[in-house]
Design a protein around this motif. Structure first.
Motif, mmCIF file in Angstrom:
data_model
loop_
_atom_site.group_PDB
_atom_site.id
_atom_site.type_symbol
_atom_site.label_atom_id
_atom_site.label_comp_id
_atom_site.label_asym_id
_atom_site.label_seq_id
_atom_site.Cartn_x
_atom_site.Cartn_y
_atom_site.Cartn_z
ATOM 1 N N LEU A 271 -5.042 -5.344 -7.781
ATOM 2 C CA LEU A 271 -6.324 -5.576 -7.112
ATOM 3 C C LEU A 271 -7.254 -4.363 -7.191
ATOM 4 O O LEU A 271 -8.346 -4.378 -6.620
ATOM 5 N N GLY A 272 -6.833 -3.323 -7.893
ATOM 6 C CA GLY A 272 -7.695 -2.160 -8.085
ATOM 7 C C GLY A 272 -7.602 -1.130 -6.978
ATOM 8 O O GLY A 272 -8.469 -0.256 -6.869
ATOM 9 N N VAL A 273 -6.546 -1.200 -6.189
ATOM 10 C CA VAL A 273 -6.358 -0.219 -5.121
ATOM 11 C C VAL A 273 -5.737 1.039 -5.715
ATOM 12 O O VAL A 273 -4.680 0.986 -6.352
ATOM 13 N N GLN A 274 -6.403 2.172 -5.505
ATOM 14 C CA GLN A 274 -5.876 3.439 -5.999
ATOM 15 C C GLN A 274 -4.827 3.962 -5.027
ATOM 16 O O GLN A 274 -5.118 4.222 -3.862
ATOM 17 N N GLN A 275 -3.607 4.126 -5.522
ATOM 18 C CA GLN A 275 -2.528 4.622 -4.659
ATOM 19 C C GLN A 275 -2.627 6.134 -4.520
ATOM 20 O O GLN A 275 -2.669 6.861 -5.504
ATOM 21 N N HIS A 276 -2.669 6.614 -3.257
ATOM 22 C CA HIS A 276 -2.757 8.052 -2.996
ATOM 23 C C HIS A 276 -1.416 8.653 -2.600
ATOM 24 O O HIS A 276 -1.193 9.844 -2.835
ATOM 25 N N LEU A 277 -0.557 7.882 -1.984
ATOM 26 C CA LEU A 277 0.771 8.417 -1.687
ATOM 27 C C LEU A 277 1.760 7.274 -1.528
ATOM 28 O O LEU A 277 1.393 6.145 -1.186
ATOM 29 N N TRP A 278 3.014 7.600 -1.797
ATOM 30 C CA TRP A 278 4.110 6.648 -1.606
ATOM 31 C C TRP A 278 5.353 7.441 -1.251
ATOM 32 O O TRP A 278 5.727 8.369 -1.962
ATOM 33 N N ARG A 279 5.942 7.089 -0.139
ATOM 34 C CA ARG A 279 7.151 7.698 0.372
ATOM 35 C C ARG A 279 6.886 9.057 1.030
ATOM 36 O O ARG A 279 6.326 9.965 0.418
ATOM 37 N N VAL A 280 7.306 9.150 2.246
ATOM 38 C CA VAL A 280 7.134 10.351 3.049
ATOM 39 C C VAL A 280 8.509 10.811 3.515
ATOM 40 O O VAL A 280 9.411 9.986 3.740
ATOM 41 N N ALA A 281 8.669 12.105 3.671
ATOM 42 C CA ALA A 281 9.976 12.678 4.008
ATOM 43 C C ALA A 281 10.265 12.540 5.504
ATOM 44 O O ALA A 281 10.424 13.527 6.223
ATOM 45 N N ILE A 282 10.324 11.283 5.965
ATOM 46 C CA ILE A 282 10.601 11.024 7.378
ATOM 47 C C ILE A 282 11.597 9.880 7.511
ATOM 48 O O ILE A 282 11.782 9.082 6.597
ATOM 49 N N LYS A 283 12.210 9.814 8.669
ATOM 50 C CA LYS A 283 13.076 8.695 9.028
ATOM 51 C C LYS A 283 12.886 8.440 10.515
ATOM 52 O O LYS A 283 12.984 9.367 11.310
ATOM 53 N N PRO A 284 12.580 7.185 10.897
ATOM 54 C CA PRO A 284 12.332 6.017 10.053
ATOM 55 C C PRO A 284 10.937 6.065 9.442
ATOM 56 O O PRO A 284 10.073 6.801 9.910
ATOM 57 N N GLY A 285 10.736 5.279 8.384
ATOM 58 C CA GLY A 285 9.393 5.129 7.847
ATOM 59 C C GLY A 285 9.164 5.730 6.483
ATOM 60 O O GLY A 285 8.014 5.866 6.062
ATOM 61 N N LYS A 286 10.219 6.044 5.731
ATOM 62 C CA LYS A 286 10.044 6.687 4.431
ATOM 63 C C LYS A 286 9.216 5.859 3.457
ATOM 64 O O LYS A 286 8.318 6.399 2.795
ATOM 65 N N PRO A 287 9.452 4.540 3.294
ATOM 66 C CA PRO A 287 8.681 3.783 2.293
ATOM 67 C C PRO A 287 7.282 3.417 2.777
ATOM 68 O O PRO A 287 7.011 2.294 3.202
ATOM 69 N N LEU A 288 6.368 4.376 2.708
ATOM 70 C CA LEU A 288 4.977 4.178 3.136
ATOM 71 C C LEU A 288 4.057 4.284 1.927
ATOM 72 O O LEU A 288 4.161 5.229 1.148
ATOM 73 N N VAL A 289 3.160 3.317 1.779
ATOM 74 C CA VAL A 289 2.162 3.339 0.704
ATOM 75 C C VAL A 289 0.781 3.470 1.326
ATOM 76 O O VAL A 289 0.465 2.778 2.304
ATOM 77 N N VAL A 290 -0.044 4.351 0.784
ATOM 78 C CA VAL A 290 -1.433 4.489 1.240
ATOM 79 C C VAL A 290 -2.329 4.462 0.006
ATOM 80 O O VAL A 290 -2.092 5.197 -0.960
ATOM 81 N N GLY A 291 -3.331 3.605 0.039
ATOM 82 C CA GLY A 291 -4.263 3.510 -1.076
ATOM 83 C C GLY A 291 -5.675 3.219 -0.597
ATOM 84 O O GLY A 291 -5.912 2.999 0.593
ATOM 85 N N GLN A 292 -6.612 3.192 -1.526
ATOM 86 C CA GLN A 292 -8.013 2.966 -1.178
ATOM 87 C C GLN A 292 -8.712 2.219 -2.305
ATOM 88 O O GLN A 292 -8.456 2.460 -3.488
ATOM 89 N N ARG A 293 -9.580 1.304 -1.890
ATOM 90 C CA ARG A 293 -10.466 0.642 -2.840
ATOM 91 C C ARG A 293 -11.818 0.536 -2.169
ATOM 92 O O ARG A 293 -11.956 -0.105 -1.124
ATOM 93 N N GLY A 294 -12.811 1.185 -2.771
ATOM 94 C CA GLY A 294 -14.119 1.215 -2.122
ATOM 95 C C GLY A 294 -14.010 1.865 -0.752
ATOM 96 O O GLY A 294 -13.449 2.950 -0.606
ATOM 97 N N GLY A 295 -14.519 1.188 0.259
ATOM 98 C CA GLY A 295 -14.463 1.729 1.614
ATOM 99 C C GLY A 295 -13.294 1.226 2.421
ATOM 100 O O GLY A 295 -13.261 1.433 3.640
ATOM 101 N N THR A 296 -12.311 0.595 1.767
ATOM 102 C CA THR A 296 -11.184 0.018 2.494
ATOM 103 C C THR A 296 -9.927 0.845 2.274
ATOM 104 O O THR A 296 -9.572 1.164 1.139
#
Length: 410
Positions: A271-296
């Motif tokens: 869908l054209g979402v630019q991924q800025h990060l994936w996976r964070v060094a935490i527990k719980p919650g390691k599989p986190l994706v953050v992206g942006q498309r336009g203003g969303t």
């Protein structure tokens, strides 16, 4: 197995998220609807408040110099000045006026002696008083302009609006203010195993993530909209996310790990979402994706209920608050002591659910027995998250620890 050393530390991940979140366009709201929001522009005072020196106590308006000699000092009372009334007499040397809290200070007076430091004197009908306390100029006087002076910046852009701030705005005669608008947040759950709470389970489990996240969004100041449940197919996830046009933030839960039917990352990329990060060094919650498309902004949160709530607390809530114009958006942190003992392998920062209580002159945090990421009951019992640092492997009873008060607590 992913090397934990390659995962993004929590603080770095949040910094990246906040770099993508900016205050939204402003809207005008009634002042009483501004509670918990922030100002989108400076408020310049149009009124000087209070408009005159006034009394902070019921008592006697005096000239401080008249009380410099031996006490008590007997003075004639010129008049009684009530709040909302103007003085009629100047307080000349050797005189005073009875005054009520909030009443304007008469000309000549520079201090107030509280009523409890005075004794009425019967004197053939004359109004006199013995004052038993020496005071300095300014004693129990609220000076003109103490709250606001015309032309000054009363509240700066970005100021969080609590009840006192709203009081300052009302006192200026303001009926409406400009604030950043509330973020519009779309929420999607994914998973063949899920059903709505109003459906018969028939071997499935009730989706608690979407309604829980909606409440968390609302508590953070956003406006949530539920997109329903997408089944575990590429087309179903794409169709559901295609309905998220026009939102400021899109939250998904589940489907962001490396399972065969985890399609969220793939669909977001399509869908054209630019991924800025994936996976964070935490527990719980390691599989986190953050992206942006336009203003969303798009957040792919983990599917386990507690993981979903924890990642919301650490990353989504700060982003929503930044969109609402808040400057200080990182999760608040307090120091306490560990009531118990904790161990873990180094590599991930653990956010341990605890109950914290004040005793022995400090805040003591007791870990809850259940820490699995699928257990909501321990999330319901928790008052704080204890941050078990990434490189640490053990914490002993009584160790100083960092605690994050939870916004989801009732």
């Amino acid at each position: 197995m992913t090397d934990a050393a390659t995962l993004l530390p929590e603080d770095e991940a949040r910094a990246q998220v906040l770099a993508l979140a900016t205050p939204l366009s402003s809207e005008w709201v009634a002042v009483d609807e501004g509670l918990g929001r922030t100002l989108a522009e400076d408020i310049v005072a149009q009124r000087t408040l209070p408009p005159w020196d006034n009394s902070a106590m019921d008592g006697y308006a005096v000239r401080a110099a008249d009380l410099a000699g031996p006490l008590p000092v007997r003075l004639p009372v010129l008049e009684t000045i009530y709040a909302g009334a103007a003085p009629h007499h100047e307080v000349r040397p050797g005189t005073c006026s009875r005054i009520m809290t909030g009443a304007p200070l008469p000309v000549g007076a520079d201090a107030v002696v509280m009523r409890e430091r005075a004794r009425a004197v019967p004197d053939g009908g004359a109004d006199r008083v013995d004052l038993t306390e020496a005071v300095e100029a300014g004693h129990f006087v609220r000076p003109r302009g103490e709250d606001a002076r015309e032309g000054e910046v009363l509240l700066a852009r970005g100021t969080p609006l609590g009840i006192p701030e709203l009081g300052l705005l009302w006192a200026q005669g303001l009926g409406a203010i400009a604030v950043p608008r509330r973020p519009r947040v779309a929420i999607l759950s994914t998973g063949d195993e899920l059903c709505r709470a109003d459906e018969p389970p028939r071997g499935r489990i009730v989706d608690t993530n979407a309604p829980s996240l909606a409440l968390a969004v609302r508590r953070a100041g956003g406006t949530p909209s539920l997109l329903g449940i997408a089944r575990d197919t590429r087309d179903a996830v794409a169709e559901a996310l295609g309905r998220a046009e026009g939102f400021d933030v899109v939250l998904t839960s589940a489907g962001v790990s490396v399972g065969e039917r985890d399609y969220v990352k793939e669909v977001l990329a399509a869908l054209g979402v630019q991924q800025h990060l994936w996976r964070v060094a935490i527990k719980p919650g390691k599989p986190l994706v953050v992206g942006q498309r336009g203003g969303t902004l798009f957040f792919g949160l983990p599917g386990n209920p507690t993981s979903s709530l924890v990642t919301f607390e650490l990353f989504v809530r700060p982003a929503l608050r930044r969109m609402l114009g808040h400057v200080d958006v990182a999760p608040p942190r307090v120091t306490g002591r560990l009531d118990g003992r904790l161990t873990k392998p180094p590599g991930l920062a653990h956010f341990v659910r605890v109950t914290a209580a004040w005793r022995e002159g400090g805040l003591w945090a007791k870990p809850l027995a259940t820490q699995t990421s699928g257990a909501l009951r321990s999330a319901a019992a928790a008052t704080h998250l204890l941050r078990f640092p990434r490189d640490a492997s053990s914490l002993a009873h009584g160790d100083l620890v960092e605690l994050l008060p939870l916004s989801w607590v009732a």
